[in-house]
Design a protein around this motif. Structure first.
Motif, PDB file in Angstrom:
ATOM      1  N   ALA A   1       0.851  -1.162   0.059  1.00 52.76           N
ATOM      2  CA  ALA A   1      -0.015  -0.014  -0.069  1.00 52.76           C
ATOM      3  C   ALA A   1       1.026   1.336  -0.028  1.00 52.76           C
ATOM      4  O   ALA A   1       0.514   2.113  -0.851  1.00 52.76           O
ATOM      5  CB  ALA A   1      -0.912   0.100   1.147  1.00 52.76           C
ATOM      6  N   VAL A   2       1.879   1.087   0.776  1.00 50.79           N
ATOM      7  CA  VAL A   2       2.791   2.585   0.839  1.00 50.79           C
ATOM      8  C   VAL A   2       3.670   2.741  -0.378  1.00 50.79           C
ATOM      9  O   VAL A   2       3.545   3.597  -1.103  1.00 50.79           O
ATOM     10  CB  VAL A   2       3.830   2.436   2.012  1.00 50.79           C
ATOM     11  CG1 VAL A   2       4.983   3.354   1.853  1.00 50.79           C
ATOM     12  CG2 VAL A   2       2.999   2.573   3.339  1.00 50.79           C
ATOM     13  N   ALA A   3       3.995   1.518  -1.145  1.00 50.27           N
ATOM     14  CA  ALA A   3       4.679   1.510  -2.584  1.00 50.27           C
ATOM     15  C   ALA A   3       3.555   1.934  -3.530  1.00 50.27           C
ATOM     16  O   ALA A   3       3.848   2.971  -4.180  1.00 50.27           O
ATOM     17  CB  ALA A   3       5.081   0.098  -2.822  1.00 50.27           C
ATOM     18  N   THR A   4       2.363   1.827  -3.380  1.00 47.26           N
ATOM     19  CA  THR A   4       1.300   2.066  -4.269  1.00 47.26           C
ATOM     20  C   THR A   4       1.300   3.818  -4.056  1.00 47.26           C
ATOM     21  O   THR A   4       0.974   4.610  -4.961  1.00 47.26           O
ATOM     22  CB  THR A   4       0.086   1.483  -4.135  1.00 47.26           C
ATOM     23  OG1 THR A   4       0.175   0.213  -4.396  1.00 47.26           O
ATOM     24  CG2 THR A   4      -1.157   1.988  -5.144  1.00 47.26           C
ATOM     25  N   LEU A   5       1.066   4.204  -2.949  1.00 49.71           N
ATOM     26  CA  LEU A   5       0.860   5.609  -2.640  1.00 49.71           C
ATOM     27  C   LEU A   5       2.214   6.469  -2.986  1.00 49.71           C
ATOM     28  O   LEU A   5       1.913   7.518  -3.683  1.00 49.71           O
ATOM     29  CB  LEU A   5       0.789   5.862  -1.167  1.00 49.71           C
ATOM     30  CG  LEU A   5      -0.547   5.279  -0.367  1.00 49.71           C
ATOM     31  CD1 LEU A   5      -0.592   5.829   0.996  1.00 49.71           C
ATOM     32  CD2 LEU A   5      -1.489   6.117  -0.956  1.00 49.71           C
TER      33      LEU A   5
ATOM     34  N   GLU B   1      -6.780   3.647  -4.535  1.00 50.39           N
ATOM     35  CA  GLU B   1      -7.934   3.453  -3.625  1.00 50.39           C
ATOM     36  C   GLU B   1      -7.863   2.554  -2.662  1.00 50.39           C
ATOM     37  O   GLU B   1      -8.098   2.703  -1.593  1.00 50.39           O
ATOM     38  CB  GLU B   1      -9.288   3.690  -4.634  1.00 50.39           C
ATOM     39  CG  GLU B   1     -10.647   3.830  -3.712  1.00 50.39           C
ATOM     40  CD  GLU B   1     -11.123   2.664  -3.106  1.00 50.39           C
ATOM     41  OE1 GLU B   1     -11.973   2.765  -1.905  1.00 50.39           O
ATOM     42  OE2 GLU B   1     -11.211   1.554  -3.834  1.00 50.39           O
ATOM     43  N   GLU B   2      -7.606   1.475  -3.138  1.00 52.23           N
ATOM     44  CA  GLU B   2      -7.539   0.260  -2.283  1.00 52.23           C
ATOM     45  C   GLU B   2      -6.277   0.251  -1.436  1.00 52.23           C
ATOM     46  O   GLU B   2      -6.254  -0.064  -0.194  1.00 52.23           O
ATOM     47  CB  GLU B   2      -7.228  -1.008  -3.103  1.00 52.23           C
ATOM     48  CG  GLU B   2      -7.342  -2.253  -2.414  1.00 52.23           C
ATOM     49  CD  GLU B   2      -6.998  -3.623  -3.283  1.00 52.23           C
ATOM     50  OE1 GLU B   2      -6.177  -4.644  -2.715  1.00 52.23           O
ATOM     51  OE2 GLU B   2      -7.826  -3.679  -4.359  1.00 52.23           O
ATOM     52  N   ALA B   3      -5.328   0.961  -1.693  1.00 48.88           N
ATOM     53  CA  ALA B   3      -4.213   1.182  -0.878  1.00 48.88           C
ATOM     54  C   ALA B   3      -4.576   2.139   0.483  1.00 48.88           C
ATOM     55  O   ALA B   3      -4.213   1.848   1.561  1.00 48.88           O
ATOM     56  CB  ALA B   3      -2.983   1.562  -1.736  1.00 48.88           C
TER      57      ALA B   3
END
Length: 186
Positions: A88-92, A108-110
Motif C-alpha cells: 500500500a505504501v509503495a502504491t501511494l 484507492e485500495e491502498a
C-alpha cells in the motif's frame, strides 16, 4: 525440546494435585491402620500421585502445542498485514494515473488498507508496533484520498490520508472507551 519443558510444568501441576490426593488417601490409611484395607489406600494414593504426574505432563504438552499453533498463526497474520501495508505504501508513493482505472483502483485500495490498519485497528495491541512505521510514512508526505463514487474514482478535495487515519483512530479510541465504560459501570 520446548514441548518437553511444557510437559514438565504440567507434570509439576499434576504432581501437586496428585500429592494432595496421596495425602488424603494417606490420612485415610493411617486412620484405618488396624485393617487390611490400609494397603488398598496406600496403593490408591501412589496411583493417584503417579496418575496426576502423567496426566499433568500430557496436558502440559497439549497446552504447549496449542500455544505454538496460536503463535504461528499470529506470526503468519502479522506477516500478511506487513506485506499488505508495504504494498500500500509503495502504491501511494507511485501515485496514480487519472487516465487509468486500474491505477486509480489500486491507489484507492491502498488508501482503504492504510485507513483500516493504521486508523481503525490502531487500538489493537497485536498490530500497534507493526503498523507504526507505516502510519509515520503516511504522515511524512501529503497523499490525496481517492473514493469510489457514482461509478468512478474521485479524489477527496481538501482531505489528506493522514487526516482520515487520525479521524478513524479517534473514532476507534472513542468506541473502545465506550465499551470499557459499559463493562466497568456499576
Amino acid at each position: 525440546m520446548k514441548l518437553f519443558f511444557n510437559g514438565l510444568g504440567g507434570a509439576l501441576r499434576g504432581g501437586l494435585l496428585g500429592f494432595g490426593g496421596f495425602f488424603v488417601l494417606g490420612l485415610l490409611a493411617s486412620l484405618t491402620s488396624a485393617h487390611p484395607i490400609t494397603n488398598l489406600f496406600g496403593k490408591l494414593g501412589v496411583l493417584v500421585l503417579l496418575g496426576g504426574i502423567v496426566l499433568g505432563f500430557i496436558s502440559g504438552v497439549k497446552e504447549g502445542k496449542a500455544a505454538a499453533v496460536k503463535s504461528a498463526a499470529a506470526r503468519s497474520r502479522a506477516e500478511q498485514v506487513r506485506k499488505t501495508l508495504e504494498s500500500a505504501v509503495a502504491t501511494l508513493r507511485r501515485g496514480y494515473d487519472s487516465r487509468s482505472v486500474e491505477s486509480m483502483r489500486a491507489y484507492e485500495e491502498a488508501c482503504s488498507n492504510l485507513i483500516y490498519f493504521c486508523g481503525e485497528r490502531a487500538c489493537d495491541p497485536t498490530l500497534r508496533t507493526l503498523v507504526d512505521p507505516f502510519r509515520k510514512a503516511c504522515y511524512e508526505r501529503t497523499y490525496t484520498v481517492l473514493v469510489y463514487r457514482g461509478g468512478r474514482y474521485e479524489p477527496l478535495i481538501g482531505t489528506e490520508l493522514a487526516e482520515e487515519i487520525q479521524k478513524k483512530m479517534r473514532q476507534a479510541a472513542k468506541e473502545q472507551q465506550a465499551a470499557y465504560d459499559r463493562r466497568h459501570t456499576y
